[in-house]
Design an enzyme around this catalytic site. Structure first.
Site, PDB file in Angstrom:
ATOM      1  N   GLU A  28      -4.850   3.515   6.404  1.00 33.24           N
ATOM      2  CA  GLU A  28      -4.824   3.352   5.188  1.00 33.24           C
ATOM      3  C   GLU A  28      -5.483   4.625   4.527  1.00 33.24           C
ATOM      4  O   GLU A  28      -4.912   4.845   3.421  1.00 33.24           O
ATOM      5  CB  GLU A  28      -5.314   2.154   4.519  1.00 33.24           C
ATOM      6  CG  GLU A  28      -5.070   1.871   3.151  1.00 33.24           C
ATOM      7  CD  GLU A  28      -5.666   0.490   2.667  1.00 33.24           C
ATOM      8  OE1 GLU A  28      -6.316   0.397   1.649  1.00 33.24           O
ATOM      9  OE2 GLU A  28      -5.608  -0.425   3.493  1.00 33.24           O
ATOM     10  N   SER A  53     -11.420  -0.527   3.634  1.00 30.55           N
ATOM     11  CA  SER A  53     -10.618  -0.748   4.458  1.00 30.55           C
ATOM     12  C   SER A  53      -9.816   0.559   5.169  1.00 30.55           C
ATOM     13  O   SER A  53      -9.086   1.060   4.584  1.00 30.55           O
ATOM     14  CB  SER A  53      -9.494  -1.655   4.097  1.00 30.55           C
ATOM     15  OG  SER A  53      -9.781  -2.991   3.528  1.00 30.55           O
ATOM     16  N   ARG A 104       0.674  -1.186  -0.091  1.00 33.01           N
ATOM     17  CA  ARG A 104      -0.004   0.034   0.108  1.00 33.01           C
ATOM     18  C   ARG A 104       0.833   1.274  -0.014  1.00 33.01           C
ATOM     19  O   ARG A 104       0.378   2.181   0.596  1.00 33.01           O
ATOM     20  CB  ARG A 104      -1.077  -0.076   1.468  1.00 33.01           C
ATOM     21  CG  ARG A 104      -1.922  -1.206   1.219  1.00 33.01           C
ATOM     22  CD  ARG A 104      -2.888  -1.149   0.173  1.00 33.01           C
ATOM     23  NE  ARG A 104      -3.441  -2.556   0.220  1.00 33.01           N
ATOM     24  CZ  ARG A 104      -3.363  -3.560  -0.567  1.00 33.01           C
ATOM     25  NH1 ARG A 104      -2.144  -3.848  -1.212  1.00 33.01           N
ATOM     26  NH2 ARG A 104      -4.097  -4.740  -0.373  1.00 33.01           N
TER      27      ARG A 104
END
Length: 336
Positions: free
Chosen positions: A332, A237, A163
């Site tokens: 995130e 998420s 990520r």
């Protein structure tokens, strides 16, 4: 030519649906419009939005929000093994995936139904069910905001991680991604080993594996456990799955035999949703801010939550996971 608007709500262009506004706002549909709008930026802070699916506004933004609307999908080259497909940074990501599936271009089917835009896909190296953008990435074009030039980034240039990419750290806020080119396979290599894909394919009665079948299986799975942001505000998420060294994992495994984890580099990647659920947050709700009942990794806005309330809830979750497991969760989602 796009015109700057003042005091514009960002609620309709973000998936969390919290009330916040931008001091200035304008969409752009091509590079010339982007350049012209940047000429009017002055000293105002700048934010570029794509699908608005990975951001949480906790306050009004006292600057300029530019909305990437550069679209278009075209096949630009091919060889015996691969086809190279370029898409505008403002293209809807799921729409791009469906285009590839319909044309038999393999590699992104496991990334079906991820909200957001094409331009955001390499920014955080999106991934799901055993596939990441780095696996299909060829190159991208990005406009340097301060130096007013268009640069090309290769796979190596992007320095993809979990990520992560240079656009989230070294070059954060310096570029606008205008197009991305993907290298997709003519002959598929199927990835069905992650999550519940095999079980869903069996439930669907699939006899012959195809990228279309995998795409539909992923759509079914995601639809069953993740809320539709148009009905319940969310950004997918909210936390990254944390990575820990093998020694730490062994200690956690001994204390919590049912812990969910996957091998990652030299350590283990823990399922953040499992950690959060074990701390009792799954299904929790305070006012209109909550933790989704079907997936603890997703924080939601049931209608009237403020960005501050959702952020405060995320801080409480981080603290409780740290206390119980000695593991620090990272957000995130980008917080403004």
């Amino acid at each position: 030519m796009s015109i700057l608007q003042e005091h514009v709500s960002v609620k309709p262009i973000t998936t969390f649906g919290v009330a916040a506004s931008a001091r200035y706002y304008a969409p752009f549909a091509n590079l010339d419009e982007l350049k012209a709008l940047l000429d009017h930026q002055g000293d105002a802070p700048l934010m570029v939005l794509g699908g608005g699916s990975n951001v949480l506004f906790t306050r009004d933004f006292e600057g300029l929000v530019l909305h990437n609307g550069i679209t278009g999908i075209e096949t630009i080259a091919e060889d015996t093994e691969y086809v190279y497909v370029r898409a505008g940074g403002g293209e809807n990501w799921h729409g791009f995936v469906l285009h590839c599936v319909a044309n038999g271009f393999a590699g992104v089917e496991n990334l079906s139904l991820i909200p957001g835009s094409v331009g955001a896909s390499p920014m955080q190296n999106i991934g799901a069910y055993g596939v990441e953008i780095k696996d299909v990435f060829h190159e991208l074009e990005a406009f340097h905001i301060r130096e007013r030039r268009l640069d090309t980034f290769t796979l190596e240039d992007c320095r993809f991680g979990y990520r992560e990419s240079v656009f989230k750290n070294v070059y954060k806020g310096q570029y606008v991604i205008t197009s991305v080119t993907y290298r997709l396979r003519k002959t598929p290599r199927f990835h069905t080993e992650y999550g519940a894909i095999r079980e869903e394919l069996a439930r669907m009665g699939v006899q012959e594996l195809s990228i279309g079948a995998i795409s539909q299986a992923v759509i079914n799975i995601r639809s069953s456990k993740l809320p539709d942001w148009r009905e319940v505000g969310n950004a997918g998420s909210f936390f990254k799955n944390p990575q820990v060294p093998m020694e730490h994992y062994a200690t956690l495994k001994a204390a919590h035999p049912s812990i969910v984890a996957f091998p990652q580099d030299a350590g283990m990647k823990l399922a953040a949703g499992w950690l959060i659920e074990q701390c009792g947050w799954k299904g929790f709700r305070r006012g209109d801010a909550g933790c989704y009942p079907k997936q603890a990794l997703v924080l939601v806005n049931y209608g009237g939550a403020t960005g501050g309330e959702i952020f405060a809830l995320s801080s409480e979750i981080i603290a409780s996971v740290e206390e119980k497991f000695g593991v620090t969760l990272e957000r995130e989602v980008n917080v403004v």
